[in-house]
Design a protein around this motif. Sequence first.
Motif, PDB file in Angstrom:
ATOM      1  N   LEU B  32       0.840  -1.208   0.000  1.00 52.68           N
ATOM      2  CA  LEU B  32       0.000   0.000   0.000  1.00 52.68           C
ATOM      3  C   LEU B  32       0.871   1.253   0.000  1.00 52.68           C
ATOM      4  O   LEU B  32       0.536   2.265  -0.615  1.00 52.68           O
ATOM      5  CB  LEU B  32      -0.919   0.004   1.229  1.00 52.68           C
ATOM      6  N   ARG B  33       1.999   1.179   0.688  1.00 57.12           N
ATOM      7  CA  ARG B  33       2.898   2.340   0.711  1.00 57.12           C
ATOM      8  C   ARG B  33       3.440   2.623  -0.688  1.00 57.12           C
ATOM      9  O   ARG B  33       3.549   3.779  -1.099  1.00 57.12           O
ATOM     10  CB  ARG B  33       4.042   2.105   1.698  1.00 57.12           C
ATOM     11  N   VAL B  34       3.773   1.558  -1.415  1.00 59.30           N
ATOM     12  CA  VAL B  34       4.269   1.732  -2.787  1.00 59.30           C
ATOM     13  C   VAL B  34       3.191   2.405  -3.640  1.00 59.30           C
ATOM     14  O   VAL B  34       3.432   3.407  -4.326  1.00 59.30           O
ATOM     15  CB  VAL B  34       4.648   0.353  -3.401  1.00 59.30           C
ATOM     16  N   LEU B  35       1.990   1.832  -3.566  1.00 58.69           N
ATOM     17  CA  LEU B  35       0.874   2.335  -4.390  1.00 58.69           C
ATOM     18  C   LEU B  35       0.558   3.798  -4.059  1.00 58.69           C
ATOM     19  O   LEU B  35       0.391   4.631  -4.950  1.00 58.69           O
ATOM     20  CB  LEU B  35      -0.328   1.430  -4.116  1.00 58.69           C
ATOM     21  N   ARG B  37       2.451   6.044  -2.411  1.00 57.20           N
ATOM     22  CA  ARG B  37       3.569   6.959  -2.658  1.00 57.20           C
ATOM     23  C   ARG B  37       3.454   7.551  -4.060  1.00 57.20           C
ATOM     24  O   ARG B  37       3.727   8.718  -4.289  1.00 57.20           O
ATOM     25  CB  ARG B  37       4.895   6.200  -2.577  1.00 57.20           C
ATOM     26  N   ARG B  38       3.071   6.705  -4.995  1.00 53.28           N
ATOM     27  CA  ARG B  38       2.964   7.146  -6.386  1.00 53.28           C
ATOM     28  C   ARG B  38       1.822   8.140  -6.569  1.00 53.28           C
ATOM     29  O   ARG B  38       1.813   8.918  -7.509  1.00 53.28           O
ATOM     30  CB  ARG B  38       2.719   5.918  -7.254  1.00 53.28           C
ATOM     31  N   ARG B  39       0.856   8.089  -5.653  1.00 56.14           N
ATOM     32  CA  ARG B  39      -0.347   8.897  -5.853  1.00 56.14           C
ATOM     33  C   ARG B  39      -0.474  10.061  -4.866  1.00 56.14           C
ATOM     34  O   ARG B  39      -1.510  10.724  -4.848  1.00 56.14           O
ATOM     35  CB  ARG B  39      -1.574   8.003  -5.723  1.00 56.14           C
ATOM     36  N   LEU B  50      -3.313   7.894   4.461  1.00 52.84           N
ATOM     37  CA  LEU B  50      -4.088   7.066   3.528  1.00 52.84           C
ATOM     38  C   LEU B  50      -3.799   5.577   3.718  1.00 52.84           C
ATOM     39  O   LEU B  50      -4.694   4.753   3.552  1.00 52.84           O
ATOM     40  CB  LEU B  50      -3.832   7.491   2.074  1.00 52.84           C
ATOM     41  N   GLU B  53      -5.854   4.676   6.704  1.00 54.40           N
ATOM     42  CA  GLU B  53      -7.282   4.702   6.394  1.00 54.40           C
ATOM     43  C   GLU B  53      -7.673   3.473   5.568  1.00 54.40           C
ATOM     44  O   GLU B  53      -8.703   2.860   5.813  1.00 54.40           O
ATOM     45  CB  GLU B  53      -7.582   5.990   5.620  1.00 54.40           C
ATOM     46  N   ALA B  75      -6.487  -7.259  -4.319  1.00 55.28           N
ATOM     47  CA  ALA B  75      -7.042  -6.357  -5.338  1.00 55.28           C
ATOM     48  C   ALA B  75      -8.042  -5.398  -4.692  1.00 55.28           C
ATOM     49  O   ALA B  75      -8.084  -4.205  -5.031  1.00 55.28           O
ATOM     50  CB  ALA B  75      -7.714  -7.171  -6.435  1.00 55.28           C
ATOM     51  N   ALA B  77      -8.024  -4.337  -1.549  1.00 53.40           N
ATOM     52  CA  ALA B  77      -7.274  -3.354  -0.758  1.00 53.40           C
ATOM     53  C   ALA B  77      -6.625  -2.309  -1.678  1.00 53.40           C
ATOM     54  O   ALA B  77      -6.645  -1.110  -1.393  1.00 53.40           O
ATOM     55  CB  ALA B  77      -6.210  -4.053   0.073  1.00 53.40           C
ATOM     56  N   ALA B  78      -6.085  -2.777  -2.806  1.00 49.12           N
ATOM     57  CA  ALA B  78      -5.440  -1.848  -3.748  1.00 49.12           C
ATOM     58  C   ALA B  78      -6.462  -0.854  -4.303  1.00 49.12           C
ATOM     59  O   ALA B  78      -6.197   0.352  -4.372  1.00 49.12           O
ATOM     60  CB  ALA B  78      -4.793  -2.634  -4.891  1.00 49.12           C
ATOM     61  N   GLN B  79      -7.649  -1.355  -4.646  1.00 47.02           N
ATOM     62  CA  GLN B  79      -8.662  -0.458  -5.218  1.00 47.02           C
ATOM     63  C   GLN B  79      -9.158   0.535  -4.166  1.00 47.02           C
ATOM     64  O   GLN B  79      -9.391   1.705  -4.465  1.00 47.02           O
ATOM     65  CB  GLN B  79      -9.824  -1.276  -5.799  1.00 47.02           C
ATOM     66  N   ARG B  82      -6.605   3.234  -4.000  1.00 49.15           N
ATOM     67  CA  ARG B  82      -6.682   4.132  -5.172  1.00 49.15           C
ATOM     68  C   ARG B  82      -7.861   5.090  -5.029  1.00 49.15           C
ATOM     69  O   ARG B  82      -7.743   6.286  -5.303  1.00 49.15           O
ATOM     70  CB  ARG B  82      -6.858   3.310  -6.459  1.00 49.15           C
TER      71      ARG B  82
END
Lengths: 207, 197
Positions: B32-35, B37-39, B50, B53, B75, B77-79, B82
């Motif tokens: 989640l940190r990777v995802l 960080r990009r956003r 985030l 949360e 998937a 958790a990733a969504q 996002r």
Amino acid sequence: MNQDQIDEYIAGSMSEADAQAFEEYCLANPEFARQVEYEQRLKSGLAQVARGSTAEFVRSESPLRWNLAAAAGILIAIFAVFYAWTVGGRAPSTILAAVVDGAPAGDTSMRLALVRGSDSIPTLPDGLVRVEIVGLFEAGNLYSVALDRREQNQNDTVATLNDQQPSSPMSLDVLIDGKQLRSGSYSLRVRKQASGEEALDFGFEIP
Amino acid sequence: MDFIPGGELSRRIRDGDTSAESELIRQFEPGLRVLLRRRTGGDYGLLQDLVQETLLIVIQRLRGDGIDDPQKLAAFAAQTARNLAIASLRKAERQRTDVDSEATERNADPARGVDRIASDLEAGLAVRALLRELPQARDRLMLKRYYLEDHDKDLICQELDLSEAAFNQALSRARRRFRQIIEERGFAKRDLLSLGL
């Protein structure tokens, strides 16, 4: 997944569909995700340094710089000793207490959580209140809790508690004696001890 | 450490197993940190908020209704992450649109201070330590061109008179050392000072 894909992801040159697949792979592979995060942090750290001065990338060592650093270090040490003497040495307050076996359970309870976009500020009930702080806490780590009074853009620490253990991965409980507090705005700051992490800040009011 | 499949984690969390909640946090937090960080555009405070949360929402969902396909927990958790990042971005855009133009002019560059406070200071310190350790200016410039200026590897090798093997070796050494510095957290006082000076 390989290094080229990590590079593409970090450079932002991957298609959105590929990036989403990459991210889901990261969620399923925590060690790989850590490797990617180090690369992201390396890039972020380089950007921070470059914002200061590009000379950092080509400079040579300067004795004057270290002399200045040593002088500033001494000043910081003096300040730290002064701070520990004046603030750290205060007697523990009963305004804020840990929840332990045999302690009073509290007259009422309140739950504090960070809710993004929420405009309402919770109100502390009367009397001795058991406050459940909702967040993510790592088992085995100790947390410090500071109770601050907010006044005109300034925070005054009223009481602190160290070495608190969360009651579950999602909550940490403390007792606050509202009778001893004046009306106004307050916040509870919760911070993982021995870490560079920022404190979580939970605001509330006393009418 | 063993990876526990989403289906099993979902079942255990629904059954009230708090150790499964800790396990979910351990497994998903790095990704989640990777995802995020990009956003989150380098806003370290927002990133941390985030991540927390997202994990809270996922755990609360699993404690309650559960998700349609527990095998696709990653998937889901990733969504969720996002969606939170998009919502946060929209909120920030709205705030920018609503801002008082006179007040904006009075504060010529308010973002600069905020950015400095919210950035990943530890990474900045580690990079300073790394740059100090790198023996050749050529290696430092290589990192800057590769990561910040997005130059192609071939172009950097040509400009800095490096073979591809030497480039890869230097890059890999720098990555390894950066990670080591962060893990050791071996910051000297001079590192902390150099940030303030």
